[in-house]
Design a protein around this motif. Structure first.
Motif, mmCIF file in Angstrom:
data_model
loop_
_atom_site.group_PDB
_atom_site.id
_atom_site.type_symbol
_atom_site.label_atom_id
_atom_site.label_comp_id
_atom_site.label_asym_id
_atom_site.label_seq_id
_atom_site.Cartn_x
_atom_site.Cartn_y
_atom_site.Cartn_z
ATOM 1 N N ALA A 9 0.838 -1.206 0.000
ATOM 2 C CA ALA A 9 0.000 0.000 0.000
ATOM 3 C C ALA A 9 0.872 1.255 0.000
ATOM 4 O O ALA A 9 0.596 2.213 -0.740
ATOM 5 N N CYS A 10 1.906 1.257 0.808
ATOM 6 C CA CYS A 10 2.807 2.414 0.860
ATOM 7 C C CYS A 10 3.547 2.603 -0.455
ATOM 8 O O CYS A 10 3.705 3.734 -0.932
ATOM 9 N N TYR A 11 3.987 1.501 -1.049
ATOM 10 C CA TYR A 11 4.678 1.599 -2.341
ATOM 11 C C TYR A 11 3.751 2.189 -3.404
ATOM 12 O O TYR A 11 4.142 3.089 -4.150
ATOM 13 N N GLY A 12 2.528 1.695 -3.472
ATOM 14 C CA GLY A 12 1.579 2.205 -4.457
ATOM 15 C C GLY A 12 1.274 3.675 -4.265
ATOM 16 O O GLY A 12 1.264 4.458 -5.228
ATOM 17 N N MET A 13 1.034 4.067 -3.029
ATOM 18 C CA MET A 13 0.729 5.469 -2.751
ATOM 19 C C MET A 13 1.937 6.369 -3.039
ATOM 20 O O MET A 13 1.782 7.492 -3.526
ATOM 21 N N THR A 14 3.130 5.880 -2.744
ATOM 22 C CA THR A 14 4.344 6.654 -3.005
ATOM 23 C C THR A 14 4.542 6.849 -4.499
ATOM 24 O O THR A 14 4.855 7.959 -4.946
ATOM 25 N N TYR A 19 5.146 9.938 -9.168
ATOM 26 C CA TYR A 19 5.126 9.854 -10.624
ATOM 27 C C TYR A 19 3.745 10.055 -11.256
ATOM 28 O O TYR A 19 3.659 10.165 -12.475
ATOM 29 N N GLY A 20 2.683 10.103 -10.487
ATOM 30 C CA GLY A 20 1.341 10.225 -11.043
ATOM 31 C C GLY A 20 1.034 11.616 -11.585
ATOM 32 O O GLY A 20 1.586 12.619 -11.133
ATOM 33 N N LYS A 21 0.150 11.663 -12.549
ATOM 34 C CA LYS A 21 -0.215 12.936 -13.169
ATOM 35 C C LYS A 21 -1.023 13.833 -12.249
ATOM 36 O O LYS A 21 -1.087 15.036 -12.464
ATOM 37 N N ILE A 22 -1.642 13.266 -11.224
ATOM 38 C CA ILE A 22 -2.499 14.051 -10.344
ATOM 39 C C ILE A 22 -1.713 15.131 -9.587
ATOM 40 O O ILE A 22 -2.253 16.167 -9.223
#
Length: 76
Positions: A9-14, A19-22
């Motif tokens: 979960a932490c990896y995904g959120m990080t 790197y996410g466009k948001i």
């Protein structure tokens, strides 16, 4: 199993935060959003305090999240 769920979960959120466009509008102004270790630490602290009941402190959870997020991001 809870630790593995916490780490993933932490990896995904990080990765979304770094790197996410948001977060494209925020990223150029703050170096904090460019570093997987820095962001991984704070994501781990927030997850440990708000979402997961960990058997260790929020600081240790942040360190675990930071290290594993950095390590996995270098592998991928």
């Amino acid at each position: 199993m809870a630790l593995l769920t916490f780490i993933l979960a932490c990896y995904g959120m990080t990765m979304i935060a770094v790197y996410g466009k948001i977060f494209d509008a925020i990223r150029p102004q703050h170096h904090f959003f460019k570093c997987t270790m820095c962001m991984g630490f704070w994501v781990g602290v927030i997850n440990a305090v708000c979402f997961f009941e960990m058997p260790f402190s929020a600081f240790v959870a942040g360190c675990i999240s930071s290290g594993t997020s950095y390590f996995i991001s270098r592998l991928v």
